[in-house]
Scaffold this active site. Structure first.
Site, PDB file in Angstrom:
ATOM      1  N   LYS A   4      -5.364   1.126  -4.447  1.00 48.25           N
ATOM      2  CA  LYS A   4      -5.051   0.915  -5.955  1.00 48.25           C
ATOM      3  C   LYS A   4      -4.293   2.170  -6.493  1.00 48.25           C
ATOM      4  O   LYS A   4      -3.514   1.637  -7.592  1.00 48.25           O
ATOM      5  CB  LYS A   4      -6.503   0.528  -6.587  1.00 48.25           C
ATOM      6  CG  LYS A   4      -6.908  -0.766  -6.241  1.00 48.25           C
ATOM      7  CD  LYS A   4      -8.146  -0.852  -7.383  1.00 48.25           C
ATOM      8  CE  LYS A   4      -9.479  -0.883  -6.690  1.00 48.25           C
ATOM      9  NZ  LYS A   4     -10.553  -1.086  -7.304  1.00 48.25           N
ATOM     10  N   ARG A  47     -11.775  -2.680   7.272  1.00 47.63           N
ATOM     11  CA  ARG A  47     -11.205  -3.221   6.166  1.00 47.63           C
ATOM     12  C   ARG A  47      -9.723  -3.866   6.504  1.00 47.63           C
ATOM     13  O   ARG A  47      -9.605  -3.763   7.587  1.00 47.63           O
ATOM     14  CB  ARG A  47     -10.673  -2.014   4.921  1.00 47.63           C
ATOM     15  CG  ARG A  47      -9.894  -1.089   5.572  1.00 47.63           C
ATOM     16  CD  ARG A  47      -9.730   0.291   4.826  1.00 47.63           C
ATOM     17  NE  ARG A  47      -8.978  -0.132   3.655  1.00 47.63           N
ATOM     18  CZ  ARG A  47      -9.628  -0.006   2.400  1.00 47.63           C
ATOM     19  NH1 ARG A  47     -10.970   0.554   2.269  1.00 47.63           N
ATOM     20  NH2 ARG A  47      -9.382  -0.148   1.193  1.00 47.63           N
ATOM     21  N   GLU A 106     -14.420  -2.047  -8.550  1.00 45.51           N
ATOM     22  CA  GLU A 106     -14.420  -1.160  -9.714  1.00 45.51           C
ATOM     23  C   GLU A 106     -13.273  -1.610 -10.528  1.00 45.51           C
ATOM     24  O   GLU A 106     -12.116  -1.832 -10.189  1.00 45.51           O
ATOM     25  CB  GLU A 106     -13.996   0.296  -9.149  1.00 45.51           C
ATOM     26  CG  GLU A 106     -14.152   1.383 -10.208  1.00 45.51           C
ATOM     27  CD  GLU A 106     -13.773   2.786  -9.799  1.00 45.51           C
ATOM     28  OE1 GLU A 106     -13.811   2.869  -8.937  1.00 45.51           O
ATOM     29  OE2 GLU A 106     -13.456   3.721 -10.740  1.00 45.51           O
TER      30      GLU A 106
END
Ligand code: ATP
Ligand code: MG
Length: 564
Positions: A272, A262, A33
């Protein structure tokens, strides 16, 4: 095929799918994104997705770079450009396969209409709070909305009016009609479209309704004929929903979602949102601050792309949730730089040595190898004269037992040059050594120490006359604790105040003339890189410490200090 002998579980699935003919090749994707810069966690996903494409290139495998830009609010083109640059820098190539999810808005809309026509979606006028309250919990099924059983015609009309801008934000949403009693909460009639009067970086003001991630993502994958949609474990719960959309929408292919753990690293943050906060509140100098785990930060810090890729490979792909030690990454960085980085000399804490008898054998330069184990890297001539800077810690007034460097009446070699003997020293008003007096032993350049001279170490130095002043930035971990996310006072409360130290160093003259991003080892000190922004060739040398050496001296003197 992979060059590693044992395949991870995802590569095993893929090998199987190819062997059984379920797929003739693979198409994977990396779907960031564009709402921030990429970090080392993304590198893991990039290496996996693009790596699989590389390994299966013979069958025509590809990896798409897809910007998941369906949320108009937080996205910026600056991020799109930085993401492309980072993927390229890591050594991967999307070829012609660059996509923007926002180009699929019409398809998402048509798919929603398709669901409505099949009686599988409805416009709901409940507020978000009401919806939440009516969702039930693990033991209680959800309560149907009063609008759940509207007719298809009514839903089609309302959805068209949502699109036409006839409602205010939050006034209504489109929900998939799935199962209010499902033990999987994601299936309890999830919202798939909401109204947002926001300008989109690609589609401008063409839309005022935007699809939610869970709805859009499977459709994006299917439209692009992704064979294996690889995501992190948080999405395991959403897989039935992913499959439901694939099942019920008019899609051209059936991707399979597979989840993996992850990457988490200690002593840093990777969300983020938190990275953005560090940048916006000026706790760091920008997204490429060398203390951040962003790809651009690590690059500016001097981490080689190959070391990051190797690290990601070594961490591997599993379903095991864990935290990886930052020092593992540093190990790979050192390992790569040890082989590739030329050696140079710089003194970070300089003290001057005057060589009183320099005229006995005055040289103008000495020849120093660029790499101790790699003769093919050649030698260079380093200017020298009667005064040199040495590292303050290479001198001891009262030398400890195993200290083989300079001290009163002791010998040490200037790397590539003479053996010198310390004849005395001076102190300043506060008792610090301000000057060392020494003499050279003529005839000792390039030969072993003569009989009766105990010289067991060679130290780095910089010629006073020709050396340059440099700004050296010593970076350390940005956080004081292993898990800043868990800090009681929040992650900002555990920022390491000493994560950046500016040092006024002396460097050999060649370093002042190096280009930006020149990477080398400062002998006996660590690995350094000329800063990609502030370093000015010839006029203003600025170096960042990439990583220190594993210095046995530091350990030794620390243990000696404890014993004293
Ligand atoms: P957000 O902060 O919005 O949750 P994100 O890190 O999920 O951000 P995306 O841009 O959605 O960011 O991520 C792109 C891809 O990178 C996704 O497929 C995601 O699974 C993967 N990814 C993100 N963080 C990690 C990580 N720490 N380890 C491995 N993969 C990751
Ligand atoms: Mg995400």
């Amino acid at each position: 095929m992979s060059d590693s002998p044992k395949l991870d579980f995802i590569r095993e699935i893929i090998a199987d799918d190819l062997a059984t003919g379920k797929h003739s090749t693979t198409i994977t994707r990396f779907p960031p994104e564009p709402n921030g810069y990429l970090h080392i966690g993304h590198a893991k996903s990039i290496c996996l997705n693009f790596g699989i494409a590389q390994e299966n290139a013979a069958s025509g495998a590809k990896c798409h770079l897809r910007f998941d830009d369906t949320n108009p609010e937080k996205e910026e083109t600056e991020y799109v450009e930085s993401i492309k640059a980072d993927v390229k820098w890591l050594g991967f190539d999307w070829g012609n396969d660059l996509y923007f999810a926002s180009n699929y808005f019409q398809f998402f809309y048509d798919s929603a209409v398709h669901l409505i026509k099949a009686g599988k979606a409805y416009v709901d006028h409940q507020s978000l709070e009401e919806m939440r309250a009516n969702r039930g919990n693990l033991t209680t099924p959800g309560t149907p909305s009063a609008f759940r059983d509207r007719s298809v015609e009514e839903n089609i009309d309302l959805f068209a009016r949502m699109k036409a801008g006839e409602f205010k934000e939050g006034e209504c949403v489109l929900r998939a009609k799935i199962d209010l009693a499902s033990p999987n909460m994601t299936l309890r009639d999830p919202v798939i479209y909401r109204i947002m009067y926001a300008h989109h970086h690609n589609t401008g003001d063409a839309w005022c309704i935007y699809p939610l991630y869970d709805f859009a993502h499977p459709l994006e994958d299917a439209l692009e004929h992704i064979t294996h949609s690889l995501c992190t474990l948080e999405f395991e719960n959403n897989r039935p929903l992913y499959d439901w959309f694939i099942e019920n929408c008019p899609v051209p292919s059936r991707p399979r979602q597979i989840e993996f753990a992850r990457l988490n690293l200690n002593y840093t943050v990777m969300s983020k949102r938190k990275l953005l906060q560090l940048v916006q509140e000026n706790h760091v100098s920008g997204w490429d601050d060398p203390r951040l785990p962003t790809i651009s930060g690590l690059r500016r810090r001097g981490y080689p792309a190959a070391a990051i890729v190797h690290f990601c490979k070594r961490v591997g792909i599993t379903k095991f949730k864990g935290t990886t030690d930052f020092s593992l990454l540093e190990f790979d960085v050192r390992d790569f730089l040890n082989h590739s980085a030329p050696r140079r000399m710089a003194v970070l804490d300089p003290v001057k040595v005057v060589l009183a008898n320099w005229s006995a054998e005055p040289l103008t330069s000495v020849e120093v190898p660029n790499h101790p184990q790699q003769p093919e890297m050649g030698n260079r001539n380093v200017p020298i004269s009667n005064e040199v800077w040495i590292e303050r810690e290479d001198f001891m007034e009262f030398p400890e037992k195993k200290f083989y460097r300079l001290g009163p009446d002791r010998y040490v070699r200037l790397k590539g040059g003479h053996i010198i003997r310390c004849a005395g020293f001076e102190k300043d008003a506060s008792g610090n050594i301000s000057l060392i007096r020494a003499e050279i032993l003529p005839g000792t350049v390039g030969v072993d120490s003569p009989e009766g001279v105990e010289c067991r170490a060679a130290i780095h130095w910089v010629d006073v006359a020709s050396g340059a002043d440099a700004e050296v930035r010593i970076y350390d971990r940005l956080f004081n604790v292993e898990d800043p996310d868990a800090a009681e006072g929040g992650f900002l409360s555990v920022i390491n105040p000493d994560s950046l130290k500016m040092v006024a160093a002396k460097v050999e003259p060649s370093l002042a003339n190096e280009v930006k991003e020149f990477s080398c080892q400062f002998e006996r000190v660590g690995y350094f890189v000329a800063d990609s922004k502030d370093h000015q060739q010839g006029t203003r040398p600025v170096f960042n410490r990439t990583v220190g050496l594993r210095d046995t001296w530091a350990k030794l003197s620390a243990s000696n200090a404890r014993g004293r």
